[in-house]
Motif scaffolding. Structure first.
Motif, PDB file in Angstrom:
ATOM      1  N   ALA A  30      22.879  -3.650  -3.838  1.00  0.00           N
ATOM      2  CA  ALA A  30      22.907  -5.086  -3.567  1.00  0.00           C
ATOM      3  C   ALA A  30      21.512  -5.705  -3.559  1.00  0.00           C
ATOM      4  N   GLU A  31      20.539  -4.983  -2.952  1.00  0.00           N
ATOM      5  CA  GLU A  31      19.208  -5.578  -2.839  1.00  0.00           C
ATOM      6  C   GLU A  31      18.561  -5.762  -4.207  1.00  0.00           C
ATOM      7  N   VAL A  32      18.860  -4.845  -5.124  1.00  0.00           N
ATOM      8  CA  VAL A  32      18.293  -4.976  -6.470  1.00  0.00           C
ATOM      9  C   VAL A  32      18.996  -6.098  -7.228  1.00  0.00           C
ATOM     10  N   LEU A  33      20.320  -6.116  -7.098  1.00  0.00           N
ATOM     11  CA  LEU A  33      21.067  -7.167  -7.798  1.00  0.00           C
ATOM     12  C   LEU A  33      20.694  -8.550  -7.285  1.00  0.00           C
ATOM     13  N   ALA A  34      20.377  -8.634  -5.980  1.00  0.00           N
ATOM     14  CA  ALA A  34      19.986  -9.933  -5.425  1.00  0.00           C
ATOM     15  C   ALA A  34      18.725 -10.448  -6.119  1.00  0.00           C
ATOM     16  N   VAL A  35      17.798  -9.521  -6.373  1.00  0.00           N
ATOM     17  CA  VAL A  35      16.564  -9.918  -7.058  1.00  0.00           C
ATOM     18  C   VAL A  35      16.877 -10.392  -8.477  1.00  0.00           C
ATOM     19  N   VAL A  36      17.744  -9.645  -9.154  1.00  0.00           N
ATOM     20  CA  VAL A  36      18.093 -10.006 -10.530  1.00  0.00           C
ATOM     21  C   VAL A  36      18.802 -11.366 -10.560  1.00  0.00           C
ATOM     22  N   ARG A  37      19.671 -11.550  -9.581  1.00  0.00           N
ATOM     23  CA  ARG A  37      20.404 -12.802  -9.494  1.00  0.00           C
ATOM     24  C   ARG A  37      19.439 -13.981  -9.343  1.00  0.00           C
ATOM     25  N   GLU A  38      18.407 -13.758  -8.525  1.00  0.00           N
ATOM     26  CA  GLU A  38      17.441 -14.817  -8.302  1.00  0.00           C
ATOM     27  C   GLU A  38      16.655 -15.122  -9.583  1.00  0.00           C
ATOM     28  N   LEU A  39      16.292 -14.049 -10.284  1.00  0.00           N
ATOM     29  CA  LEU A  39      15.587 -14.243 -11.556  1.00  0.00           C
ATOM     30  C   LEU A  39      16.436 -15.071 -12.507  1.00  0.00           C
ATOM     31  N   ALA A  40      17.725 -14.729 -12.542  1.00  0.00           N
ATOM     32  CA  ALA A  40      18.633 -15.451 -13.433  1.00  0.00           C
ATOM     33  C   ALA A  40      18.680 -16.933 -13.069  1.00  0.00           C
ATOM     34  N   SER A  41      18.715 -17.188 -11.775  1.00  0.00           N
ATOM     35  CA  SER A  41      18.820 -18.591 -11.361  1.00  0.00           C
ATOM     36  C   SER A  41      17.528 -19.350 -11.628  1.00  0.00           C
ATOM     37  N   ASP A  84       0.801  -1.226   0.000  1.00  0.00           N
ATOM     38  CA  ASP A  84       0.000   0.000   0.000  1.00  0.00           C
ATOM     39  C   ASP A  84       0.834   1.277   0.000  1.00  0.00           C
ATOM     40  N   ALA A  85       2.142   1.138  -0.117  1.00  0.00           N
ATOM     41  CA  ALA A  85       2.993   2.331  -0.063  1.00  0.00           C
ATOM     42  C   ALA A  85       3.046   3.004  -1.427  1.00  0.00           C
ATOM     43  N   PHE A  86       3.081   4.347  -1.410  1.00  0.00           N
ATOM     44  CA  PHE A  86       3.268   5.080  -2.657  1.00  0.00           C
ATOM     45  C   PHE A  86       4.759   5.157  -2.984  1.00  0.00           C
ATOM     46  N   PRO A  87       5.085   5.305  -4.271  1.00  0.00           N
ATOM     47  CA  PRO A  87       6.496   5.317  -4.652  1.00  0.00           C
ATOM     48  C   PRO A  87       7.342   6.303  -3.861  1.00  0.00           C
ATOM     49  N   ASP A  88       6.797   7.511  -3.563  1.00  0.00           N
ATOM     50  CA  ASP A  88       7.651   8.475  -2.860  1.00  0.00           C
ATOM     51  C   ASP A  88       7.836   8.132  -1.381  1.00  0.00           C
ATOM     52  N   GLU A  89       7.211   7.044  -0.951  1.00  0.00           N
ATOM     53  CA  GLU A  89       7.467   6.581   0.417  1.00  0.00           C
ATOM     54  C   GLU A  89       8.492   5.442   0.437  1.00  0.00           C
ATOM     55  N   LEU A  90       8.996   5.093  -0.728  1.00  0.00           N
ATOM     56  CA  LEU A  90       9.930   3.968  -0.821  1.00  0.00           C
ATOM     57  C   LEU A  90      11.338   4.461  -1.130  1.00  0.00           C
ATOM     58  N   SER A  91      12.327   3.692  -0.718  1.00  0.00           N
ATOM     59  CA  SER A  91      13.708   4.030  -1.077  1.00  0.00           C
ATOM     60  C   SER A  91      13.929   3.699  -2.548  1.00  0.00           C
ATOM     61  N   GLY A  92      15.027   4.182  -3.100  1.00  0.00           N
ATOM     62  CA  GLY A  92      15.320   3.908  -4.505  1.00  0.00           C
ATOM     63  C   GLY A  92      15.368   2.419  -4.808  1.00  0.00           C
ATOM     64  N   GLY A  93      16.019   1.690  -3.926  1.00  0.00           N
ATOM     65  CA  GLY A  93      16.136   0.246  -4.132  1.00  0.00           C
ATOM     66  C   GLY A  93      14.777  -0.432  -4.110  1.00  0.00           C
ATOM     67  N   GLN A  94      13.922   0.032  -3.184  1.00  0.00           N
ATOM     68  CA  GLN A  94      12.577  -0.543  -3.114  1.00  0.00           C
ATOM     69  C   GLN A  94      11.769  -0.192  -4.353  1.00  0.00           C
ATOM     70  N   GLN A  95      11.909   1.057  -4.813  1.00  0.00           N
ATOM     71  CA  GLN A  95      11.189   1.460  -6.024  1.00  0.00           C
ATOM     72  C   GLN A  95      11.604   0.590  -7.206  1.00  0.00           C
ATOM     73  N   GLN A  96      12.911   0.360  -7.299  1.00  0.00           N
ATOM     74  CA  GLN A  96      13.376  -0.445  -8.429  1.00  0.00           C
ATOM     75  C   GLN A  96      12.853  -1.870  -8.326  1.00  0.00           C
ATOM     76  N   ARG A  97      12.742  -2.383  -7.107  1.00  0.00           N
ATOM     77  CA  ARG A  97      12.219  -3.742  -6.959  1.00  0.00           C
ATOM     78  C   ARG A  97      10.732  -3.791  -7.318  1.00  0.00           C
ATOM     79  N   VAL A  98       9.992  -2.717  -6.977  1.00  0.00           N
ATOM     80  CA  VAL A  98       8.583  -2.655  -7.405  1.00  0.00           C
ATOM     81  C   VAL A  98       8.519  -2.644  -8.939  1.00  0.00           C
ATOM     82  N   ALA A  99       9.434  -1.885  -9.551  1.00  0.00           N
ATOM     83  CA  ALA A  99       9.457  -1.826 -11.015  1.00  0.00           C
ATOM     84  C   ALA A  99       9.707  -3.214 -11.604  1.00  0.00           C
ATOM     85  N   ILE A 100      10.562  -3.979 -10.958  1.00  0.00           N
ATOM     86  CA  ILE A 100      10.824  -5.352 -11.429  1.00  0.00           C
ATOM     87  C   ILE A 100       9.560  -6.199 -11.272  1.00  0.00           C
TER      88      ILE A 100
END
Lengths: 219, 241
Positions: free
Chosen positions: B175-186, B133-149
């Protein structure tokens, strides 16, 4: 000779104020509707419509409102159409405010970041869907303060219709002055009434601007 | 058969030719890093594959969907390949959940309940179930990017394009964004990413593409490309002599 009390003056001016308010409302609402049409022509993808909307706006922004009123009032008369002052006034003010509102809103739509278009496109949305679900909702928020701000211009613009004989606040001021020979009192009151109409709108625009926090929510 | 086929692609901006005949074929499940200097055309290539830029010559196809300039073909292409941007580009007027639901409902006509279930699932996948329920401007950059993913994943693409997705992030959020990407790759997602994260490219990618002045200058397995750069341009780019 009849004596006029201050209350006589105020009462007559307030009665005429109804017409200023009504004309402002008609111009704002009618202008808003025409502006919506112009906006979609302007930001749509059909070249012809873009062209028409663009030059419509330039024409109405590039000529004085007074000339537009004259043309509406006298121009149609040339074709044998007898145009009453209220109709010419409403007609001209609607077209005039439409041009300005369309231009304000176009700016708002175009101020939505390019990334929003790209992101929604990359998700498979078509032009209409992008507009409907992504761009317009953001543009609306940006548009509220300047739109309310422009309504002040409309209220003041109605004063010009006194010249073609529409009896609104300014015209009533002139009539009352002619009867009372107290121009300073009368026009002072007229100015006060305009201020009472416009100031809340300006304030409202400022408050909305702060509330919608346009500058910080835009990214 | 390759999943993504890029054949002799040329792209000009005015008189400036940015892509000068690119050929890359990508198999399903491959993770490809595109590296190179800014201005080498790597972002442009990615944007072409998603149809955000039109190509002047050559062809691009993703799982049979051709890049053609009409809305119908573009939509078909974009349903197969999602894109993540450097600037996140979340819809600021919608919550995280709303961001992930919107295109499902509008483009795929998924019913609201199903779209919501998918949104919750995808946000959970990127570790943000609690931010529904959070709006984008309430999220950190890393969190926003993970929502985008999550938003891109909810459309169930067969491939994802990542355009410098960690470049706008503070170092501790990368790191948190790359971790998500890494998981997708795996999990076998086909990924094509423009990146400056050389270590990540080396660890995760199956192939690395080095672009230089609008051409694919070197291409190969990361251990070869990083350990034995053949051309002086790549050597210079990697800072080895």
């Amino acid at each position: 000779m009849t004596e006029f009390s201050l209350w006589d003056i105020v009462r007559n001016l307030l009665l005429a104020t109804r017409w200023t308010v009504l004309l402002s409302l008609v111009s704002f609402i009618g202008g808003g509707l025409v502006a919506t049409l112009l906006l979609f022509m302007r930001i749509g993808r059909r070249r012809v419509f873009q062209f028409i909307a663009k030059y419509y706006v330039e024409l109405f922004q590039g000529t004085p409102l007074l000339m537009q009123l004259f043309l509406a009032f006298f121009g149609l008369g040339l074709f044998g159409v007898d145009v009453p002052a209220w109709l010419a006034a409403g007609f001209a003010l609607i077209l005039w405010s439409a041009a300005f509102l369309a231009e304000i809103w176009r700016g708002c739509v175009q101020s939505v970041a390019k990334g929003q278009w790209e992101a929604s496109a990359s998700l498979g949305m078509g032009y209409v869907q992008q507009m409907r679900y992504v761009v317009i909702p953001q543009a609306l928020k940006i548009a509220v303060p300047p739109t309310v701000g422009f309504s002040v211009q409309i209220v003041k613009g109605t004063a010009l219709t006194s010249i073609i004989g529409f009896v609104e606040l300014s015209k009533a001021g002139t009539i009352v002055t002619n009867a009372t020979f107290q121009p300073f009192t009368v026009y002072g009151l007229v100015a006060l009434i305009y201020f009472a109409l416009c100031w809340p709108l300006s304030k409202c625009s400022q408050i909305l601007e702060r509330k919608l926090n346009v500058a910080h929510r835009s990214h | 058969m390759s999943l993504i086929e890029v054949t002799e692609v040329r792209k000009r901006f005015g008189s400036n030719e940015v892509l000068k005949g690119i050929n890359i074929d990508i198999d399903p499940g491959e993770v490809i890093a595109i590296i190179g200097k800014s201005g080498s055309g790597k972002s442009t290539l990615l944007r072409c594959i998603n149809g955000l830029e039109m190509i002047d010559d050559g062809s691009i196809a993703v799982a049979g969907a051709q890049l053609l300039p009409d809305e119908l073909h573009l939509k078909a292409l974009r349903l197969k390949v999602g894109m993540i941007f450097q600037q996140f580009n979340l819809f600021p007027h919608l919550t995280a959940g709303g961001n992930v639901m919107l295109s499902q409902m509008v483009v795929k006509k998924t019913p609201k309940a199903a779209a919501e279930a998918m949104a919750r699932k995808m946000l959970e996948r990127v570790g943000l179930a609690h931010k529904y329920d959070a709006f984008p401007d309430e999220l950190s950059g890393g969190q926003q990017q993970r929502v985008a993913i999550a938003r891109a994943l909810a459309m169930q693409p067969i491939a994802l394009l990542c355009d410098e997705i960690t470049s706008a992030l503070d170092p501790e959020l990368v790191a948190e964004v790359l971790a998500v990407v890494r998981e997708l790759a795996s999990e076998g997602m086909t990924l094509l990413m423009v990146t400056h994260e050389m270590k990540f490219a080396r660890d995760v990618c199956s192939r690395v593409v080095f672009m230089h002045e609008g051409r694919v200058h070197e291409i190969g397995k990361p251990e070869d490309v990083f350990a034995n750069p053949k051309t002086p341009e790549l050597k210079q780019f990697l800072g080895v002599h």
